[in-house]
Write a protein that holds these residues in place. Structure first.
Motif, PDB file in Angstrom:
ATOM      1  N   VAL A 139     -15.649  96.302  74.943  1.00  0.00           N
ATOM      2  CA  VAL A 139     -14.428  96.543  75.711  1.00  0.00           C
ATOM      3  C   VAL A 139     -14.201  98.045  75.909  1.00  0.00           C
ATOM      4  N   ALA A 161     -15.005  91.551  80.255  1.00  0.00           N
ATOM      5  CA  ALA A 161     -14.103  92.124  79.259  1.00  0.00           C
ATOM      6  C   ALA A 161     -12.895  91.241  79.003  1.00  0.00           C
ATOM      7  N   VAL A 162     -12.426  90.532  80.032  1.00  0.00           N
ATOM      8  CA  VAL A 162     -11.264  89.651  79.837  1.00  0.00           C
ATOM      9  C   VAL A 162     -11.583  88.613  78.763  1.00  0.00           C
ATOM     10  N   VAL A 220     -15.014  93.875  84.351  1.00  0.00           N
ATOM     11  CA  VAL A 220     -13.651  93.458  83.997  1.00  0.00           C
ATOM     12  C   VAL A 220     -13.649  91.970  83.638  1.00  0.00           C
ATOM     13  N   SER A 242     -16.391  99.213  78.497  1.00  0.00           N
ATOM     14  CA  SER A 242     -15.916  98.824  79.819  1.00  0.00           C
ATOM     15  C   SER A 242     -14.885  99.823  80.310  1.00  0.00           C
ATOM     16  N   MET A 292      -6.851  94.006  79.471  1.00  0.00           N
ATOM     17  CA  MET A 292      -7.815  94.656  80.364  1.00  0.00           C
ATOM     18  C   MET A 292      -7.098  95.353  81.512  1.00  0.00           C
TER      19      MET A 292
END
Lengths: 903, 109
Positions: A788, A516-517, A513, A791, A876
């Motif tokens: 992403v 991904a942010v 995470v 993820s 996210m």
């Protein structure tokens, strides 16, 4: 067709790499000859099959070859000793791919992208040190100096070359050539246009082992000062400008305003040393000591190593010779160290080992491999869930006597099959799509440069496949088989996996995470940039303009090159510009001529300093261009504030500048600009230049064609002789491109050596620059978005698995009267906590990534950082919550009686 | 140690070489095998087989001149040492004929 200037097809190169070293050259010769016949006699499909089969044939031959008997015995004994891998595992792996197509698709997609991305730095280091694709091209090496104090590379001097010619025994012969020059050619039909060309010593053709198609190559007698001016032309030039005239040898041709006699034509594909189509004798008397002394050219010294002499041996001999030279001329040579480098490294000033000894290379390689690891980690989460579903199968196999190593190796091989297939597909896509696209971006690079996949790349791809398979398959497998046989069987019989997602999965989720942010924020920002570029345009009717660049050589004469100094050169360029523009303004159909060192769509930046006032004091970066006084009027650009340039503003004493709207907004903070002053600050330790006064403001007209968002800039009025390079934007009543021949004719009349280069319609110049920028950003954004999506898939897999594992517990809770809210909280609370933690931990990472990207793309991202972080975090959270929703709803639907029956 | 018999592919390569006037290189040998046996043999295979025969003293080799079709690489021509190979070929042929003796009607049926 001849194969002597071409690189053999990749499968053949891979095939011979698989064979013993001593037979490679001869087998490659046989395979090339056969391939030549296949191309001639058979259709595309059968010959493609033949080509694809050769690496497999070579692999079998390697095993069959007598010398490998021992190796084979070793492999067998290793297998018995403890590497329990069999073909059955491979078959099982292939079957699993078909059995779970969704997982195969997601994982394959990630690896198809991830493995080539991980390979990129290592692959490019090979590109920058490749040999020339000529007969035994790896023996052709460049000799250059490394400056021991500055660390940069220098070209040798004439004296050095002459000394080496006398004393150096490691090279069969040596040659010198100019690189990157172009010459104005007037062909028999009277057309004049520049072509890429090189001044070379006659030995170049011997070293490259290429015979002429017609006539002769250059000979030593041509190099003598006072010898008749001769030229050898290239195949493309011969076809396009001389209509493939078989009698071209002996005909005259004007090169840079000087009459030369054509003595030969080189065969198709011969474009050495750079992308040349014309070769003139390098008069040794004119060899310039100072590197880069000529307009756009420098000299390259290279030679062919004696057969059997390694580059290291040659370098040792050079260093020994150099000691005497350094003792004789310490001022010029004591700080230099000669070295022998591959040809491409010499052209690109790359280290001889292709950056592999550079710590920055390892940092970059690590970064790219990290992208792969992130992708693999997500795929690993999916695989972990799948492995958990198979826990009963694994438990039974364990009970039947399979050791942990056997099971782990089976799961590893299953992932390896997928990774190898994905790597193959990724390499194919890279070789056929991405790398040719990069070649297109570098369309002014060496014509022989091959971006294609090298055999080494394939070897690295296999290594990365093993790494990927280890992350994707082995880690979950180790986790799945970690429990005792007894417990595994017990849990399997209860319909549960025996896997607990504890610290490892939490760490994975939080890291995922967090990454991904940053990635979402960056991707969103890049896409916004792309969108802005697509929609933004200039008000200038660019399709009515012809863009061209005017250049004059420093000078070439048949008696040997005489170099003009900078003042003489600029005076000559200024005279040519003045007369050319005067003639153009008198031409029918010409509505205006704008001259500048950088017109629309071109980029040239400078560090500046402002006087006191809003935005003052600090050093800032802005685009700048020297333009003639009529520039704005010729482009039809109105003055928004203040005044335009007057003729008196141009010249060395002129202090007037006009800024654009972006400059006012971004540099002056929107303050009143007229009367403000600015000056250049080239380097902190140097004295700043004189002050210039802002006299007017114009709208943004696309100084930076690729990136309008960074368009802030200013124009300075300059007289002819102060503008370099000289770029022209000629506004015409008819089709701009059709004016090109007339433009060249006029330029040729003004100065026979003058060159008109890069003629294109102005809107095409802008479009191309934008396409390069947009496709680069778009490509990066696409890769980031894929990460992403992965993820999200990984988070979903974990959540889904958690619900499955807790089915019974949830059933009991429901039976005991727990409401929907409690169940939802029970299932999602831990995941939400992990997501929130990941989002907050991701902020610093995202800030770091933004700063790095800002450096790479030369834009300031600090202003958009907070909004991008908020966007990344929000997106996210939404994605992750959506990923939680499905499994949570599934948990709410669990009926207590069914859940309890699972026992 | 001298060989007493050939492998199947080795025997076919030696026979192809003999059919090509006793001396040739990998590409024609591979094509001759394909033409007469229908077997798709890569030049790399033919080369490696002949190299192995050379290591056993059954053929000798020489290097030809460089050729542009081969990227400037020379051909390696192999010549059969008839004195060395004929006894092995004879033995092989006799063994095959002995095995086939009396079985020809099967083929007709």
């Amino acid at each position: 067709m001849s194969w002597s200037g071409q690189r053999p097809p990749l499968p053949l190169r891979i095939a011979v790499r698989l064979l013993p070293e001593e037979v490679r050259e001869e087998v490659l010769g046989d395979l090339l000859e056969k391939w030549h016949r296949e191309v001639r006699d058979r259709g595309v499909v059968p010959r493609a099959f033949w080509l694809a089969r050769q690496p497999l044939v070579a692999l079998r031959l390697r095993a069959w070859d007598g010398g490998s008997e021992k190796r084979r015995r070793n492999v067998h004994s290793t297998a018995k000793a403890g590497l329990p891998v069999s073909w059955i595992d491979v078959k099982l792996g292939l079957r699993m791919l078909g059995k779970q197509p969704t997982l195969t698709l997601v994982a394959g997609f990630a690896l198809v992208l991830g493995i080539p991305v991980g390979l990129y730095p290592a692959h490019m280091t090979r590109v920058w040190v490749q040999s020339l694709p000529v007969d035994e091209g790896e023996r052709i090496r460049v000799i250059r100096y490394r400056d021991l104090e500055g660390g940069d590379f220098r070209q040798p001097s004439l004296e050095d070359l002459e000394r080496w010619l006398e004393a150096l025994g490691s090279f069969e012969s040596l040659a010198a050539a100019t690189v990157g020059a172009s010459y104005n050619i007037v062909s028999p039909d009277g057309q004049s246009a520049p072509v890429h060309g090189a001044e070379v010593t006659a030995s170049v053709f011997d070293i490259l082992r290429t015979a002429p198609l017609l006539g002769r190559t250059l000979i030593a007698a041509d190099e003598i000062a006072g010898a008749p001016a001769v030229a050898v032309i290239g195949y493309d030039l011969w076809r396009s400008r001389f209509a493939s005239d078989a009698e071209v040898v002996g005909r005259p041709v004007q090169v840079g305003g000087v009459a030369h006699t054509i003595v030969g034509v080189m065969p198709e594909g011969f474009r050495y040393p750079y992308r040349d189509d014309l070769w003139l004798p390098l008069r040794m008397g004119g060899f310039v000591d100072a590197p880069g002394g000529w307009e756009g050219a420098h000299h390259l010294v290279f030679g062919r190593l004696v057969d059997g002499v390694a580059p290291d041996q040659a370098e040792l001999e050079l260093v020994t010779l150099h000691q005497a030279l350094a003792a004789e001329a310490p001022a010029s040579h004591a700080r230099l160290q000669p070295e022998v480098a591959p040809f491409a490294a010499g052209i690109f000033d790359a280290p001889a080992d292709g950056f592999v000894s550079d710590p920055e290379f390892y940092a970059m390689q690590l970064l790219f491999v990290l992208v792969l690891v992130v992708a693999c980690t997500n795929v690993g989460m999916l695989t972990l869930a799948r492995t958990a579903m198979r826990s009963s199968e694994l438990a039974v196999r364990t009970a039947l006597g399979a050791g942990r190593g056997r099971i782990v190796s089976q799961l590893f091989v299953e992932s390896l099959v997928l990774a190898v297939l994905a790597a193959g597909l990724g390499l194919l896509l890279g070789d056929q799509v991405v790398l040719p696209w990069m070649g297109w971006l570098l369309d002014q690079g060496p014509a022989w440069l091959d971006f294609g996949v090298q055999p080494e790349t394939v070897v690295w791809a296999i290594s990365l496949s093993v790494l990927s398979a280890a992350v994707v398959g082995m880690v979950p497998a180790l986790k799945a088989t970690g429990k005792s046989v007894h417990r595994n069987i017990q849990r399997a019989s209860a319909g549960r996996s025996g896997i607990r997602f504890g610290g490892l999965s939490s760490a994975l989720l939080v890291t995922d995470v967090a990454l991904a942010v940053g990635i979402v924020g960056l991707a969103g920002f890049l896409w916004r940039e792309v969108g802005e570029n697509m929609s933004r345009g200039s008000d200038i009717p660019a399709e009515e303009f012809l863009f061209a660049e005017l250049a004059v050589p420093r000078i070439v004469t048949p008696e040997g090159a005489t170099e003009l100094d900078q003042t003489e050169f600029m005076a000559r360029l200024g005279d040519t510009q003045r007369e050319l523009v005067r003639r153009l303004r008198g031409e029918p159909g010409v509505r205006g001529v704008a001259v500048g060192s950088s017109v629309i769509g071109m980029r040239a930046g400078a560090a500046i300093e402002l006087d006191q006032g809003p935005g003052g004091g600090n050093r800032r970066w802005a685009l700048t261009a020297n333009v003639d006084a009529d520039f704005m009027a010729a482009l039809g650009q109105p003055i928004l504030m203040g005044r335009g340039f007057a003729l008196s503003d141009a010249g060395e004493d002129g202090s007037a500048v006009i800024v654009n709207s972006s400059f006012v907004e971004q540099v002056l903070g929107g303050g009143y600009p007229i009367g403000r002053r600015l000056r250049y600050v080239p380097q902190p330790e140097l004295e700043p230049g004189p002050w210039y006064e802002i006299v007017g403001v114009v709208d943004d007209i696309g100084m930076n064609g690729s990136q309008p968002g960074a368009d802030r800039g200013f124009y300075r009025a300059a007289a002819p002789g102060e503008i370099h390079p000289v770029q022209l934007a000629i506004r015409l009543t008819g089709d701009p491109v059709s004016f090109t021949p007339r433009l060249r004719e006029i330029a040729s009349e003004v100065d026979p050596a003058a060159m008109i280069r890069d003629t294109r319609r102005l809107d095409q110049v802008v479009r191309r620059n934008r396409m390069v920028w947009i496709s680069s950003l778009g490509g990066l954004g696409f890769v980031l978005l894929v990460l992403v999506v992965l993820s999200a898939a990984g988070i979903y897999a974990l959540m889904s698995f958690t619900v499955t594992e807790r089915t019974k517990e949830i059933g009991i809770r429901v039976a005991l009267g727990a409401g929907s809210g409690t169940i939802a909280r029970t299932v999602a609370s831990r995941a939400v906590a992990q997501l929130v933690l990941g989002v907050f931990l991701g902020m610093p990472f995202a800030a770091m990534a933004f700063n790095q990207s800002g450096d790479i793309f030369q834009m300031s991202l600090s202003g958009v950082l907070p909004s991008a972080l908020i966007m990344g975090g929000s997106v996210m959270l939404v994605i992750a919550l959506l990923a939680c929703t499905g499994p949570t709803l599934r948990a709410l639907r669990i009926a207590p009686d069914e859940a309890l029956r699972q026992e | 140690m001298r060989r007493s018999r050939f492998g199947e592919l080795e025997e076919q390569v030696v026979l192809a070489l003999l059919r090509l006037d006793g001396e040739s290189y990998a590409v024609p040998v591979a094509e001759e095998l394909e033409r007469l046996t229908g077997r798709d043999v890569s030049p790399a295979t033919a080369y490696m087989v002949m190299r192995r025969l050379e290591s056993q003293g059954l053929v000798t080799s020489r290097v030809g001149t460089p050729d542009p079709d081969r990227g400037g690489r020379p051909r390696r021509f192999y010549r059969v040492d008839t004195e060395a190979v004929l006894p092995i070929l004879r033995r092989s042929r006799n063994a095959m004929l002995a095995l086939w003796d009396g079985l020809e009607p099967l083929l007709d049926g």
